[in-house]
Scaffold this motif. Structure first.
Motif, mmCIF file in Angstrom:
data_model
loop_
_atom_site.group_PDB
_atom_site.id
_atom_site.type_symbol
_atom_site.label_atom_id
_atom_site.label_comp_id
_atom_site.label_asym_id
_atom_site.label_seq_id
_atom_site.Cartn_x
_atom_site.Cartn_y
_atom_site.Cartn_z
ATOM 1 N N ALA A 1 0.829 -1.213 0.000
ATOM 2 C CA ALA A 1 0.000 0.000 0.000
ATOM 3 C C ALA A 1 0.859 1.256 0.000
ATOM 4 C CB ALA A 1 -0.925 -0.002 1.213
ATOM 5 N N MET A 2 2.061 1.172 0.604
ATOM 6 C CA MET A 2 2.946 2.334 0.688
ATOM 7 C C MET A 2 4.053 2.290 -0.356
ATOM 8 S SD MET A 2 3.288 3.085 4.792
ATOM 9 C CE MET A 2 3.669 1.397 5.256
ATOM 10 N N SER A 3 3.821 1.608 -1.471
ATOM 11 C CA SER A 3 4.793 1.612 -2.571
ATOM 12 C C SER A 3 4.951 3.031 -3.111
ATOM 13 C CB SER A 3 4.321 0.697 -3.702
ATOM 14 O OG SER A 3 4.196 -0.641 -3.261
ATOM 15 N N LYS A 4 6.174 3.367 -3.525
ATOM 16 C CA LYS A 4 6.398 4.715 -4.052
ATOM 17 C C LYS A 4 5.611 4.945 -5.333
ATOM 18 C CE LYS A 4 10.892 5.853 -2.190
ATOM 19 N NZ LYS A 4 10.929 4.622 -1.384
ATOM 20 N N LYS A 5 5.592 3.939 -6.199
ATOM 21 C CA LYS A 5 4.839 4.067 -7.436
ATOM 22 C C LYS A 5 3.367 3.756 -7.173
ATOM 23 C CE LYS A 5 8.512 2.979 -10.734
ATOM 24 N NZ LYS A 5 8.902 2.056 -11.850
ATOM 25 N N PRO A 6 2.472 4.650 -7.490
ATOM 26 C CA PRO A 6 1.043 4.382 -7.278
ATOM 27 C C PRO A 6 0.555 3.124 -7.994
ATOM 28 C CG PRO A 6 1.401 6.715 -7.709
ATOM 29 C CD PRO A 6 2.704 6.032 -7.948
ATOM 30 N N SER A 7 1.150 2.800 -9.145
ATOM 31 C CA SER A 7 0.709 1.635 -9.911
ATOM 32 C C SER A 7 1.042 0.320 -9.215
ATOM 33 C CB SER A 7 1.350 1.650 -11.308
ATOM 34 O OG SER A 7 2.764 1.642 -11.204
ATOM 35 N N ASN A 8 1.961 0.348 -8.256
ATOM 36 C CA ASN A 8 2.333 -0.878 -7.527
ATOM 37 C C ASN A 8 1.450 -1.128 -6.310
ATOM 38 O OD1 ASN A 8 4.404 -1.349 -9.329
ATOM 39 N ND2 ASN A 8 5.965 -0.356 -8.064
ATOM 40 N N ARG A 9 0.592 -0.171 -5.973
ATOM 41 C CA ARG A 9 -0.281 -0.335 -4.813
ATOM 42 C C ARG A 9 -1.542 -1.115 -5.191
ATOM 43 N NH1 ARG A 9 0.040 6.129 -3.907
ATOM 44 N NH2 ARG A 9 2.329 6.245 -3.772
ATOM 45 N N GLN A 10 -2.357 -1.419 -4.190
ATOM 46 C CA GLN A 10 -3.651 -2.032 -4.472
ATOM 47 C C GLN A 10 -4.434 -1.099 -5.395
ATOM 48 O OE1 GLN A 10 -2.267 -1.757 -1.477
ATOM 49 N NE2 GLN A 10 -2.291 -3.741 -0.468
ATOM 50 N N ARG A 11 -5.161 -1.685 -6.350
ATOM 51 C CA ARG A 11 -5.830 -0.871 -7.366
ATOM 52 C C ARG A 11 -6.984 -0.056 -6.806
ATOM 53 N NH1 ARG A 11 -7.137 -5.706 -11.298
ATOM 54 N NH2 ARG A 11 -7.520 -6.579 -9.222
ATOM 55 N N SER A 12 -7.512 -0.469 -5.682
ATOM 56 C CA SER A 12 -8.631 0.243 -5.069
ATOM 57 C C SER A 12 -8.608 -0.014 -3.576
ATOM 58 C CB SER A 12 -9.969 -0.239 -5.659
ATOM 59 O OG SER A 12 -10.194 -1.594 -5.304
ATOM 60 N N VAL A 13 -9.387 0.765 -2.847
ATOM 61 C CA VAL A 13 -9.502 0.533 -1.406
ATOM 62 C C VAL A 13 -10.194 -0.806 -1.160
ATOM 63 C CG1 VAL A 13 -10.557 1.384 0.718
ATOM 64 C CG2 VAL A 13 -9.487 2.989 -0.865
ATOM 65 N N LEU A 14 -11.114 -1.190 -2.031
ATOM 66 C CA LEU A 14 -11.794 -2.469 -1.872
ATOM 67 C C LEU A 14 -10.803 -3.626 -1.955
ATOM 68 C CD1 LEU A 14 -14.501 -3.881 -1.498
ATOM 69 C CD2 LEU A 14 -14.758 -3.907 -3.978
ATOM 70 N N GLU A 15 -9.835 -3.545 -2.858
ATOM 71 C CA GLU A 15 -8.805 -4.586 -2.943
ATOM 72 C C GLU A 15 -7.960 -4.613 -1.671
ATOM 73 O OE1 GLU A 15 -4.932 -5.768 -5.725
ATOM 74 O OE2 GLU A 15 -6.498 -4.470 -6.535
ATOM 75 N N PHE A 16 -7.656 -3.442 -1.131
ATOM 76 C CA PHE A 16 -6.919 -3.346 0.137
ATOM 77 C C PHE A 16 -7.709 -4.029 1.256
ATOM 78 C CE2 PHE A 16 -5.968 -0.801 4.027
ATOM 79 C CZ PHE A 16 -4.605 -1.096 4.141
ATOM 80 N N ILE A 17 -9.030 -3.816 1.293
ATOM 81 C CA ILE A 17 -9.877 -4.432 2.314
ATOM 82 C C ILE A 17 -9.821 -5.947 2.209
ATOM 83 C CG2 ILE A 17 -12.269 -4.743 3.079
ATOM 84 C CD1 ILE A 17 -12.811 -1.868 2.154
ATOM 85 N N ARG A 18 -9.931 -6.458 0.992
ATOM 86 C CA ARG A 18 -9.943 -7.907 0.814
ATOM 87 C C ARG A 18 -8.628 -8.547 1.246
ATOM 88 N NH1 ARG A 18 -13.115 -7.544 -4.962
ATOM 89 N NH2 ARG A 18 -15.239 -7.665 -4.122
ATOM 90 N N GLU A 19 -7.528 -7.829 1.063
ATOM 91 C CA GLU A 19 -6.244 -8.358 1.517
ATOM 92 C C GLU A 19 -6.176 -8.377 3.045
ATOM 93 O OE1 GLU A 19 -2.882 -6.583 -0.381
ATOM 94 O OE2 GLU A 19 -3.580 -7.092 -2.406
ATOM 95 N N LEU A 20 -6.770 -7.378 3.694
ATOM 96 C CA LEU A 20 -6.838 -7.402 5.164
ATOM 97 C C LEU A 20 -7.707 -8.560 5.640
ATOM 98 C CD1 LEU A 20 -7.289 -3.604 6.039
ATOM 99 C CD2 LEU A 20 -5.183 -4.943 6.094
ATOM 100 N N GLN A 21 -8.817 -8.810 4.964
ATOM 101 C CA GLN A 21 -9.679 -9.930 5.333
ATOM 102 C C GLN A 21 -8.953 -11.265 5.163
ATOM 103 O OE1 GLN A 21 -13.204 -9.221 2.879
ATOM 104 N NE2 GLN A 21 -14.361 -8.733 4.720
#
Length: 456
Positions: free
Chosen positions: A233-253
């Motif tokens: 999530a804290m990658s310098k390049k935005p393209s390397n981060r989760q594509r959406s907050v929803l994807e970030f949520i699913r990884e936490l789950q």
């Protein structure tokens, strides 16, 4: 006084009617300008639109005081989370639960076209019932205006590199970065680029955020997978981060599942929730997106209501054919139809239309369900204090997900074919799994119930 910021003070008040304690946020007199007033008004409107979400602070009222200072009347909450993590880092299960709930609030804002732009631990409050809520949309902007809106009141330790470099004032990717940095802070007891015993000035932090990597969290109880999620999530390049907050949520789950924790439900409103609640409870026959096939084999989509199909269309057609104007020119003698006969033909037409619509409904239901696979081999077993449910992949596509429902609780969304639930001795847990594709669900699996036997 409950708190003070660069633009406003927050006070504890008691409202007279209805009688309750509230927090009142009043703009500072020395910063009241037309621009700041507009910003404050925008915050009131945004909070009012979004505060129905269970993880967004509720706003009761907005107005202007006698001396010309705008103010908001808000739900009284505790700022304990923003203070507690500095004294004692939060437990992993608590951070995961807070992360899913607050990220659900951010995802909801994004779906409404709004960026928060100031996600950080101190903007996560706690209700009287221990529920985390996101506050302070004071520098929020719409997604379309984010690149041209000046960032006011930037919080450096939780701001993405591209924001600090003034490449953008905010994007979905920068919100993902801020969420990752916030959860990192709760686990580490410090912001990601803050170094204990070193200079941590604003310029030093900006230098580290734009050029370096966060230090390891340094806790043995933090699973490697969770740290990887936050570092991504804290990658310098935005393209390397989760594509959406929803994807970030699913990884936490997924981390919750890996730890054997019950997944925290995603709290995102369905697109048609208002329509569903406004409809007559007895009317459950509305068709949306019916696929009809014409004689040439071409497919087209149309929206219609069953009630309209049954009452309006057939009746108007029959009336035109039976009592409309007579054809001109030579021909057989005109035949008059009696009213009873007209009614009889109308009834017949309605019945035929009903049969056609029923057949269409069955066709649509069968075809739609056949497109979405169904889980058919759901099984469960007891492992220590946890009940583990597993199933085989019925043929999911890359963007498909599983909806796992435990009893009457809201379903959890995941990609894994395993789901764990903590259970007490003698407790029976029942689970149903459904495949979700493009917002549509297929047929549910059969319910599987497993009892955790008590000790003898």
């Amino acid at each position: 006084m409950l708190g003070s910021g660069g633009f406003a003070d927050v006070f504890l008040y008691e409202q007279n009617l209805p009688r309750r304690q509230v927090a009142v946020k009043v703009m500072l007199a020395e910063v009241v300008t037309s621009q700041v007033k507009q910003m404050f008004q925008a915050e009131a409107n945004l909070m009012a639109q979004l505060s129905t979400h269970p993880s967004i602070l509720t706003v009761y009222q907005a107005s202007v005081s006698a001396d010309g200072r705008p103010y908001l009347v808000m739900e009284l909450c505790s700022a304990a989370i923003g203070q507690r993590y500095r004294m004692e880092p939060l437990a992993v299960p608590e951070v995961l639960s807070i992360g899913v709930r607050i990220a659900s609030a951010v995802e909801t804002a994004h779906r409404a076209g709004v960026l928060h732009r100031d996600i950080k631990p101190s903007n996560i409050l706690t209700t009287a019932y221990g529920h985390p809520v996101l506050s302070d949309f004071g520098i929020a902007a719409t997604l379309g205006e984010a690149d041209v809106t000046e960032a006011i009141g930037l919080s450096i330790p939780w701001s993405a590199p591209e924001v600090l470099l003034d490449e953008t004032s905010g994007t979905i990717a920068s919100e993902v970065w801020a969420l990752g940095a916030t959860l990192y802070s709760m686990l580490a007891g410090r912001s990601p680029f803050e170094l204990p015993g070193r200079e941590n000035t604003s310029s030093e932090l900006i230098q580290r955020i734009t050029k370096g990597r966060p230090q390891p969290i340094g806790r043995e109880d933090v699973p490697a997978r969770l740290e990887q999620v936050l570092l991504r999530a804290m990658s310098k390049k935005p393209s390397n981060r989760q594509r959406s907050v929803l994807e970030f949520i699913r990884e936490l789950q997924a981390v919750e599942t890996e730890l054997g924790l019950a997944q925290t439900p995603i709290e995102v409103a369905m697109d048609d929730w208002a329509i569903a609640t406004a409809d007559d409870p007895e009317d459950r026959t509305r068709i949306k997106g019916v696929v009809s096939i014409d004689p040439s084999g071409a497919r087209r989509r149309r929206r219609q209501s069953v009630s309209q199909t049954l009452t309006r269309a057939p009746t108007s057609t029959v009336v035109r054919e039976s009592v409309g104007s007579q054809p001109s020119g030579p021909g057989p003698a005109r035949r008059r139809w009696s009213r009873p006969l007209v009614l009889a033909v109308s009834v017949c037409a309605v019945l035929v239309a009903a049969l056609v619509v029923t057949a269409t409904l069955v066709l649509v239901k069968v075809s739609s369900n056949s497109e979405i696979p169904t889980v058919r081999d759901l099984s469960g077993r007891v492992s220590n204090s946890t009940i583990v449910f597993t199933w085989s992949d019925p043929g999911l596509q890359p963007d498909d997900t599983y909806q796992v429902a435990v009893g009457d609780q809201p379903p959890s969304i995941q990609h894994a074919t395993e789901f764990r639930v903590d259970a007490k001795e003698g407790e029976t847990v029942c689970v149903t799994v459904t495949v979700n594709r493009d917002g549509k669900t297929g047929a549910p699996s059969g319910q599987k119930c497993v009892e955790r036997a008590g000790s003898s």
